[in-house]
Write a protein that holds these residues in place. Sequence first.
Motif, PDB file in Angstrom:
ATOM      1  N   ARG A   1     -89.080  35.672 -69.297  1.00 13.64           N
ATOM      2  CA  ARG A   1     -88.191  36.626 -68.642  1.00 13.64           C
ATOM      3  C   ARG A   1     -88.938  37.933 -68.445  1.00 13.64           C
ATOM      4  N   HIS A   2     -88.698  38.574 -67.310  1.00  8.81           N
ATOM      5  CA  HIS A   2     -89.353  39.832 -67.011  1.00  8.81           C
ATOM      6  C   HIS A   2     -88.370  40.977 -67.220  1.00  8.81           C
ATOM      7  N   GLU A   3     -88.738  41.907 -68.076  1.00  8.95           N
ATOM      8  CA  GLU A   3     -87.920  43.085 -68.291  1.00  8.95           C
ATOM      9  C   GLU A   3     -88.054  44.022 -67.111  1.00  8.95           C
ATOM     10  N   SER A   4     -87.105  44.915 -67.000  1.00  7.70           N
ATOM     11  CA  SER A   4     -87.137  45.910 -65.952  1.00  7.70           C
ATOM     12  C   SER A   4     -86.741  47.253 -66.557  1.00  7.70           C
ATOM     13  N   THR A   5     -87.268  48.323 -66.005  1.00  7.14           N
ATOM     14  CA  THR A   5     -87.016  49.655 -66.529  1.00  7.14           C
ATOM     15  C   THR A   5     -86.591  50.581 -65.406  1.00  7.14           C
ATOM     16  N   LEU A   6     -85.604  51.411 -65.686  1.00  8.74           N
ATOM     17  CA  LEU A   6     -85.245  52.508 -64.791  1.00  8.74           C
ATOM     18  C   LEU A   6     -85.790  53.782 -65.413  1.00  8.74           C
ATOM     19  N   ALA A   7     -86.424  54.587 -64.608  1.00  6.91           N
ATOM     20  CA  ALA A   7     -86.930  55.877 -65.059  1.00  6.91           C
ATOM     21  C   ALA A   7     -86.163  56.964 -64.311  1.00  6.91           C
TER      22      ALA A   7
ATOM     23  N   LYS B   1     -84.195  50.371 -70.450  1.00  4.73           N
ATOM     24  CA  LYS B   1     -84.738  49.008 -70.361  1.00  4.73           C
ATOM     25  C   LYS B   1     -83.611  48.000 -70.176  1.00  4.73           C
ATOM     26  N   PHE B   2     -83.878  47.016 -69.301  1.00 10.05           N
ATOM     27  CA  PHE B   2     -82.927  45.953 -68.997  1.00 10.05           C
ATOM     28  C   PHE B   2     -83.614  44.606 -69.169  1.00 10.05           C
TER      29      PHE B   2
ATOM     30  N   GLN C   1     -88.651  50.123 -62.144  1.00 13.78           N
ATOM     31  CA  GLN C   1     -90.002  49.648 -62.432  1.00 13.78           C
ATOM     32  C   GLN C   1     -89.895  48.304 -63.121  1.00 13.78           C
ATOM     33  N   ASP C   2     -90.418  47.250 -62.508  1.00 11.98           N
ATOM     34  CA  ASP C   2     -90.450  45.939 -63.163  1.00 11.98           C
ATOM     35  C   ASP C   2     -91.663  45.908 -64.075  1.00 11.98           C
ATOM     36  N   ASP C   3     -91.416  45.591 -65.331  1.00 11.28           N
ATOM     37  CA  ASP C   3     -92.496  45.522 -66.306  1.00 11.28           C
ATOM     38  C   ASP C   3     -93.266  44.234 -66.113  1.00 11.28           C
ATOM     39  N   ASP C   4     -94.603  44.325 -66.185  1.00 10.76           N
ATOM     40  CA  ASP C   4     -95.446  43.138 -66.050  1.00 10.76           C
ATOM     41  C   ASP C   4     -95.339  42.289 -67.305  1.00 10.76           C
ATOM     42  N   SER C   5     -95.564  41.017 -67.133  1.00 11.71           N
ATOM     43  CA  SER C   5     -95.569  40.128 -68.287  1.00 11.71           C
ATOM     44  C   SER C   5     -96.805  40.415 -69.132  1.00 11.71           C
TER      45      SER C   5
END
Length: 127
Positions: A33-39, A79-80, A106-110
């Motif tokens: 699963r790929h986490e995602s972040t809002l800044a 973080k989501f 911002q999609d966090d890289d694996s």
Amino acid sequence: MEMKHPVVRRFAWSLGGLALFSCLFYAGVTLQRHESTLAIRPSMEGVSVPDGFSVWHQLDANGIRFKSITPHADTLLIKFDSSAQSAAAKEVLDRSLPHGYIIAQQDDDSQASLWLTRLRDTSSRFG
């Protein structure tokens, strides 16, 4: 045809093991699963970062789940678990926060991508 040379047999087993490891590694990276972040950051001087509690309240009121809200320098990081949750939160926060904030997804890289990037960057330092 039977392989009679132990060196050839060892090479075949090594090659088969490498192929199996590569397949398992690729499957693990793909299924991860790929986490995602809002800044959230102020767009101009004199504006402070929004309060994490008010952001939590807005997201909770709209049924959006998140993993964490963390202040970092002049930014509030949320973080989501997925980019879909992050996009829904961005829509809610665009409507609810006053003007003067930049909200960037911002999609966090694996982990594998991060290691590959590090390896690529360090290989150019040799020589």
